[in-house]
Write a protein that holds these residues in place. Structure first.
Motif, mmCIF file in Angstrom:
data_model
loop_
_atom_site.group_PDB
_atom_site.id
_atom_site.type_symbol
_atom_site.label_atom_id
_atom_site.label_comp_id
_atom_site.label_asym_id
_atom_site.label_seq_id
_atom_site.Cartn_x
_atom_site.Cartn_y
_atom_site.Cartn_z
ATOM 1 N N GLY A 29 0.808 -1.214 0.000
ATOM 2 C CA GLY A 29 0.000 0.000 0.000
ATOM 3 C C GLY A 29 0.837 1.257 0.000
ATOM 4 O O GLY A 29 0.311 2.348 0.211
ATOM 5 N N TYR A 30 2.150 1.123 -0.203
ATOM 6 C CA TYR A 30 3.125 2.214 -0.295
ATOM 7 C C TYR A 30 3.392 2.897 1.031
ATOM 8 O O TYR A 30 4.033 3.941 1.075
ATOM 9 C CB TYR A 30 2.709 3.287 -1.324
ATOM 10 N N SER A 31 2.908 2.322 2.132
ATOM 11 C CA SER A 31 3.048 2.984 3.420
ATOM 12 C C SER A 31 4.412 2.698 4.039
ATOM 13 O O SER A 31 4.773 1.525 4.229
ATOM 14 C CB SER A 31 1.960 2.528 4.393
ATOM 15 N N PRO A 32 5.176 3.740 4.413
ATOM 16 C CA PRO A 32 6.444 3.506 5.115
ATOM 17 C C PRO A 32 6.237 3.097 6.568
ATOM 18 O O PRO A 32 7.211 2.768 7.253
ATOM 19 C CB PRO A 32 7.133 4.871 5.028
ATOM 20 N N TYR A 33 4.974 3.093 7.024
ATOM 21 C CA TYR A 33 4.677 2.645 8.385
ATOM 22 C C TYR A 33 4.409 1.138 8.441
ATOM 23 O O TYR A 33 4.176 0.599 9.520
ATOM 24 C CB TYR A 33 3.469 3.412 8.941
ATOM 25 N N GLN A 34 4.410 0.476 7.291
ATOM 26 C CA GLN A 34 4.253 -0.990 7.236
ATOM 27 C C GLN A 34 5.392 -1.521 6.375
ATOM 28 O O GLN A 34 5.222 -1.830 5.205
ATOM 29 C CB GLN A 34 2.891 -1.357 6.638
ATOM 30 N N SER A 35 6.562 -1.603 6.963
ATOM 31 C CA SER A 35 7.769 -1.878 6.205
ATOM 32 C C SER A 35 8.302 -3.279 6.451
ATOM 33 O O SER A 35 8.178 -3.807 7.558
ATOM 34 C CB SER A 35 8.847 -0.854 6.577
ATOM 35 N N PHE B 105 -7.465 1.991 2.339
ATOM 36 C CA PHE B 105 -6.480 1.160 1.665
ATOM 37 C C PHE B 105 -6.855 1.024 0.189
ATOM 38 O O PHE B 105 -7.964 1.345 -0.219
ATOM 39 C CB PHE B 105 -6.401 -0.235 2.307
ATOM 40 N N GLY B 106 -5.918 0.513 -0.592
ATOM 41 C CA GLY B 106 -6.198 0.230 -1.993
ATOM 42 C C GLY B 106 -5.951 1.419 -2.903
ATOM 43 O O GLY B 106 -5.689 2.544 -2.462
ATOM 44 N N ALA B 107 -6.038 1.159 -4.215
ATOM 45 C CA ALA B 107 -5.736 2.182 -5.213
ATOM 46 C C ALA B 107 -6.656 3.389 -5.104
ATOM 47 O O ALA B 107 -6.243 4.527 -5.341
ATOM 48 C CB ALA B 107 -5.815 1.571 -6.610
ATOM 49 N N SER B 108 -7.922 3.156 -4.742
ATOM 50 C CA SER B 108 -8.873 4.263 -4.681
ATOM 51 C C SER B 108 -8.532 5.243 -3.564
ATOM 52 O O SER B 108 -8.933 6.410 -3.610
ATOM 53 C CB SER B 108 -10.294 3.724 -4.475
ATOM 54 N N ALA B 109 -7.793 4.793 -2.544
ATOM 55 C CA ALA B 109 -7.443 5.684 -1.436
ATOM 56 C C ALA B 109 -6.411 6.720 -1.854
ATOM 57 O O ALA B 109 -6.346 7.811 -1.278
ATOM 58 C CB ALA B 109 -6.914 4.868 -0.264
ATOM 59 N N ARG B 110 -5.570 6.384 -2.831
ATOM 60 C CA ARG B 110 -4.542 7.294 -3.347
ATOM 61 C C ARG B 110 -3.641 7.824 -2.219
ATOM 62 O O ARG B 110 -3.310 9.010 -2.160
ATOM 63 C CB ARG B 110 -5.168 8.454 -4.134
ATOM 64 N N ASN B 111 -3.257 6.940 -1.338
ATOM 65 C CA ASN B 111 -2.377 7.312 -0.241
ATOM 66 C C ASN B 111 -0.915 7.259 -0.657
ATOM 67 O O ASN B 111 -0.516 6.424 -1.481
ATOM 68 C CB ASN B 111 -2.587 6.390 0.958
ATOM 69 N N TRP B 112 -0.119 8.153 -0.103
ATOM 70 C CA TRP B 112 1.342 8.163 -0.196
ATOM 71 C C TRP B 112 1.883 8.514 -1.580
ATOM 72 O O TRP B 112 3.080 8.356 -1.825
ATOM 73 C CB TRP B 112 1.933 6.819 0.244
ATOM 74 N N ILE B 113 1.056 8.973 -2.507
ATOM 75 C CA ILE B 113 1.547 9.144 -3.881
ATOM 76 C C ILE B 113 1.712 10.608 -4.289
ATOM 77 O O ILE B 113 2.201 10.878 -5.397
ATOM 78 C CB ILE B 113 0.621 8.436 -4.888
ATOM 79 N N TRP B 114 1.327 11.572 -3.448
ATOM 80 C CA TRP B 114 1.394 12.962 -3.880
ATOM 81 C C TRP B 114 2.834 13.413 -4.131
ATOM 82 O O TRP B 114 3.746 13.088 -3.373
ATOM 83 C CB TRP B 114 0.762 13.887 -2.835
ATOM 84 N N GLN B 115 3.018 14.154 -5.231
ATOM 85 C CA GLN B 115 4.283 14.814 -5.531
ATOM 86 C C GLN B 115 4.010 16.267 -5.894
ATOM 87 O O GLN B 115 2.990 16.569 -6.514
ATOM 88 C CB GLN B 115 5.005 14.131 -6.704
ATOM 89 N N TYR B 116 4.923 17.139 -5.505
ATOM 90 C CA TYR B 116 4.745 18.525 -5.948
ATOM 91 C C TYR B 116 5.251 18.681 -7.377
ATOM 92 O O TYR B 116 6.077 17.899 -7.865
ATOM 93 C CB TYR B 116 5.403 19.511 -4.988
ATOM 94 N N GLU B 117 4.744 19.664 -8.054
ATOM 95 C CA GLU B 117 5.074 19.871 -9.461
ATOM 96 C C GLU B 117 6.330 20.721 -9.592
ATOM 97 O O GLU B 117 6.581 21.612 -8.767
ATOM 98 C CB GLU B 117 3.898 20.515 -10.189
ATOM 99 N N PRO B 118 7.137 20.478 -10.604
ATOM 100 C CA PRO B 118 8.350 21.282 -10.789
ATOM 101 C C PRO B 118 8.003 22.763 -10.926
ATOM 102 O O PRO B 118 6.993 23.137 -11.511
ATOM 103 C CB PRO B 118 8.929 20.733 -12.094
ATOM 104 N N GLY B 119 8.854 23.590 -10.360
ATOM 105 C CA GLY B 119 8.685 25.028 -10.501
ATOM 106 C C GLY B 119 7.869 25.706 -9.423
ATOM 107 O O GLY B 119 7.783 26.939 -9.402
ATOM 108 N N VAL B 120 7.262 24.932 -8.496
ATOM 109 C CA VAL B 120 6.395 25.557 -7.489
ATOM 110 C C VAL B 120 7.197 26.145 -6.320
ATOM 111 O O VAL B 120 6.670 26.994 -5.585
ATOM 112 C CB VAL B 120 5.333 24.567 -6.952
#
Length: 515
Positions: A53-59, A473-488
């Protein structure tokens, strides 16, 4: 504690053409921007490998670094990869997409990390990297040997949980006599990846310190069941003979969830840990303290009493409070941990959010650990919540990685509720149009010696930029995936934050803050 401020951002949130942010050029640019903005702290989430689930809290290892954070460009600088190989591995449209792709990152980066390991094999024994690698393996032998063997065995068993392993293990899922010989190469690759992660991370950390910036790391209270930690230290967890958890961790219903949060991590056998003088916990904290400057100790409440749920339940509602190790653990940590020179207390921040009892406060205060204040909780109840009255020995946040962005929070939890809107108006001055910066100003003006804002709030981003929603959980939750955009990360944004920092006596120049 010096009066100072900082920004919360995980390295996976850097823009990247390889799927997830890493420790390369963008990380150094971010540190430069922090310095230009007059900041003294960079708070990260756990740097460990992530779960499905991409969580660094479940490693799979609470000691290891995430190989996906290794910069391929820096491996090319070390002549372990070519620029052409990097261009071929780059993901079309990834850079600037605003969203990490862990699956594509894994598919693209792991083969290149293996290729870099093969080229590393070809270096002369007296090559600088080979010498540094041997030193690293010797210094980190305890956890590194266990983690590398665990990863190799997991790969040999098709990635299944260790409780189901059958290949190269005995009846109890421990390695068989031939395992280390058969798995020599994957064991080496796992160690090589850890060497490169910590080499790159330590270089970045040193760069930040030279800019006057300290890094706040994060230690989850619990570890994942399917991990090298549990597999190699089973006596310290409440498991049956087959290795399955008897009791699992979570929290009862609270602000974040009406049914509580069921984390499903196995709970500790604190009696067994005490018999071992809590040395496993001391080693774990020491490892993180060597990689960062301060440590946020997650779910501090659980050290005084923890919520224990019988394994098999679908929610956390059917648990009970069980006394934790309390003073016995922290007395042991004080005697065993190597506290950095110049510090008079454990370099720990207590995550004391949620329902906190007097006993939890007493435990925290007994060791001089600052707690957390989150401004979004101002509307959660009718209890007094005055930032101008926060204790100086605290850290004030607009929100954390588990909260909505401030803009999203205001739009969904405040603006349409007259009572909450009025309650917020009674406590702070704000405008609907610039609510994120209004809360940042409150945090920076507060009496808390440290003020932190997630980068999403500095960018006034809506709910779509939220990092994590607990209990989903799952893809619909969209957890842990945010990235800022270049130039901000503009000069104007840095100047605005710098002015606020100076005006509230939080600017320390290029001197790292005292904690």
């Amino acid at each position: 504690m010096d009066r100072a401020s900082g920004v919360l951002l995980h390295p996976t949130s850097f823009p990247s053409r390889f799927g997830t942010g890493d420790l390369g050029h963008e990380a150094y640019q971010f540190v430069d921007w922090l310095a230009a903005a007059g900041q003294s702290y960079w708070q990260v989430l756990p740097l460990n490998p992530v779960d499905a689930g991409y969580s660094p809290y479940q490693s799979p290892s609470s000691f290891a670094g995430n190989p996906l954070l290794i910069s391929l460009e820096k491996l090319a600088d070390d002549e372990l990869l070519t620029r052409e190989e990097l261009d071929q591995a780059a993901i079309a449209g990834a850079y600037g997409s605003g969203s990490a792709s862990f699956e594509l990152a894994f598919e693209g980066k792991m083969p290149l990390l293996h290729r870099a390991a093969e080229r590393f094999h070809q270096l002369h024994d007296d090559h600088e990297l080979r010498v540094a690698f041997r030193t690293f393996c010797s210094a980190q032998a305890g956890w590194l040997d266990q983690m590398a063997l665990f990863e190799a065995l997991k790969g040999a068993n098709a990635g299944r949980p260790w409780t189901t392993w059958t290949h190269l293990v005995d009846h109890w899922h421990y390695p068989g006599p031939e395992a280390i010989t058969v798995l020599q190469e994957p064991i080496f690759v796992a160690k090589f990846q850890q060497f490169m992660f910590f080499r790159q991370w330590n270089e970045l950390r040193a760069y930040a310190r030279n800019k006057g910036i300290l890094i706040i790391g994060d230690v989850p209270i619990y570890v994942a069941h399917d991990s090298a930690d549990v597999w190699s230290n089973r006596r310290f967890f409440q498991l049956n003979e087959a290795g399955q958890a008897l009791q699992v961790a979570g929290v009862p219903p609270d602000y974040f969830s009406a049914t509580g949060q069921l984390w499903n991590n196995p709970v500790y056998d604190w009696r067994a840990l005490e018999e071992d003088e809590y040395r496993w916990w001391a080693r774990r904290l020491q490892a993180v303290m060597e990689a960062v400057d301060l440590v946020r100790l997650d779910h501090f409440r659980g050290f005084e009493a923890y919520w224990s749920v019988p394994a098999g339940h679908e929610t956390a509602e059917q648990g009970t409070w069980v006394p934790g190790p309390g003073h016995r653990l922290f007395n042991a940590l004080k005697s065993q941990l190597r506290i950095p020179e110049g510090m008079t207390r454990l370099p720990i921040i207590a995550e004391d959010l949620g329902t906190i009892t007097a006993e939890v406060d007493e435990l925290r205060l007994a060791y001089g650990l600052p707690g957390m204040k989150v401004l979004q909780f101002m509307i959660a109840d009718n209890d007094p919540f005055q930032p101008q009255e926060f204790p100086p020995e605290s850290i004030c946040y607009t929100g954390t990685h588990d909260n909505d962005t401030t803009v999203g929070w205001f739009q969904s939890h405040v603006a349409s509720f007259a009572d909450r809107f009025d309650r917020l108006r009674q406590r702070i001055e704000f405008s609907n149009e610039d609510i994120a910066w209004d809360l940042i100003a409150v945090a920076w003006k507060s009496r808390s010696n440290i003020a932190i804002a997630p980068l999403q709030d500095l960018l006034s981003l809506p709910a779509a930029a939220r990092m994590n929603t607990p209990g989903t959980f799952g893809a619909s939750a969209r957890n842990w995936i945010w990235q800022y955009e270049p130039g901000v990360l503009t000069k104007d944004l840095a100047d605005r934050l710098h002015r606020l920092t100076v005006a509230n006596h939080r600017f320390l120049g290029d001197r790292p803050p005292q904690f």
